[in-house]
Motif scaffolding. Structure first.
Motif, mmCIF file in Angstrom:
data_model
loop_
_atom_site.group_PDB
_atom_site.id
_atom_site.type_symbol
_atom_site.label_atom_id
_atom_site.label_comp_id
_atom_site.label_asym_id
_atom_site.label_seq_id
_atom_site.Cartn_x
_atom_site.Cartn_y
_atom_site.Cartn_z
ATOM 1 N N THR A 128 0.827 -1.213 0.000
ATOM 2 C CA THR A 128 0.000 0.000 0.000
ATOM 3 C C THR A 128 0.865 1.267 0.000
ATOM 4 N N ASN A 131 1.983 1.332 -4.033
ATOM 5 C CA ASN A 131 0.878 1.329 -5.003
ATOM 6 C C ASN A 131 0.081 2.628 -4.915
ATOM 7 N N PRO A 133 -3.204 5.006 -4.587
ATOM 8 C CA PRO A 133 -4.441 4.790 -3.821
ATOM 9 C C PRO A 133 -5.592 4.414 -4.740
ATOM 10 N N LEU A 134 -6.532 3.648 -4.206
ATOM 11 C CA LEU A 134 -7.720 3.278 -4.969
ATOM 12 C C LEU A 134 -8.642 4.473 -5.155
ATOM 13 N N SER A 135 -8.574 5.414 -4.218
ATOM 14 C CA SER A 135 -9.378 6.636 -4.302
ATOM 15 C C SER A 135 -8.458 7.845 -4.156
ATOM 16 N N THR A 138 -8.469 10.236 -0.236
ATOM 17 C CA THR A 138 -8.133 9.763 1.097
ATOM 18 C C THR A 138 -7.706 10.928 1.977
ATOM 19 N N ARG A 144 0.820 10.779 0.195
ATOM 20 C CA ARG A 144 1.010 9.491 -0.487
ATOM 21 C C ARG A 144 2.419 9.370 -1.079
ATOM 22 N N HIS A 146 3.390 6.783 -3.433
ATOM 23 C CA HIS A 146 3.397 5.775 -4.481
ATOM 24 C C HIS A 146 4.383 6.132 -5.606
#
Length: 207
Positions: A128, A131, A133-135, A138, A144, A146
């Motif tokens: 996590t 990668n 974020p899925l949204s 957040t 983040r 990623h």
């Protein structure tokens, strides 16, 4: 300039996994000492007498500082007679903030005359972190880490972040430099969940 990729590759050959962040810190410090015996390796060094700031690793001989994070998901692993029981740390949002705070702290070393470079290193088996974020919405979107993201300027929590999440971490992160995040493979322990370790290394320059 210090070659962190080569250093981490060497470390991974002997220590593909660690028991804790302190274990990682000591192993990396020893690896550095073997490479640069005249670097004067110091642990938990306080660069500012009047500030409660401690560097995980400081090399006065080459003016280089390290801040380290070892963030884990639950994993039980056995290697060469040694058992490793990594715990599920969770709270990824808070830990992202803390890693960025490490970078901010290293940038503050610019005021010291003998600092040439700083490195913030995050080693983890938790995908996590690398990668996307899925949204995009957040509460820690600004923090983040990623692959491919650029971090710079002021970063703050979303207004939706709970007080319990931000407690003790209310201040925005402010970075003077601009850093593109690139993750590197560290070790593959085998099949199954959370057996791949990767690391993120961000370099700040003192002068």
């Amino acid at each position: 300039m210090f070659n962190v990729t080569s250093l981490m590759d060497t470390l991974a050959q002997d220590r593909p996994v660690f028991h804790s962040e302190a274990d990682f810190q000591h192993a990396l410090a020893w690896c550095i000492h073997e490479r640069i015996p005249d670097g004067g390796c110091r642990l938990e060094f306080k660069p500012f007498p009047s500030k409660p700031i401690y560097l995980d690793i400081w090399l006065p001989g080459i003016g280089t500082a390290f801040e380290l994070k070892y963030l884990s998901r639950k994993l039980n692993f056995f290697r060469e007679g040694e058992s490793f029981a990594l715990r599920n740390q969770g709270a990824q949002d808070i830990r992202r903030y803390d890693f960025l705070k490490d970078i901010q702290r290293l940038e503050q070393l610019r005021t010291l005359p003998n600092v040439l470079a700083g490195f913030a290193i995050l080693l983890t088996n938790d995908p996590t972190y690398w990668n996307p974020p899925l949204s995009p919405n957040t509460v820690d979107a600004a923090f983040r880490l990623h692959e491919g993201r650029t971090i710079t300027g002021e970063m703050t929590w979303s207004e939706r972040a709970a007080a319990g999440t931000t407690k003790g971490r209310e201040e925005p992160i402010r970075l003077n430099g601009s850093y593109v995040l690139h993750w590197h493979d560290y070790a593959d322990l085998g099949e199954g969940s959370y057996q791949r370790l990767r690391y993120l290394a961000v370099q700040t320059t003192g002068k």
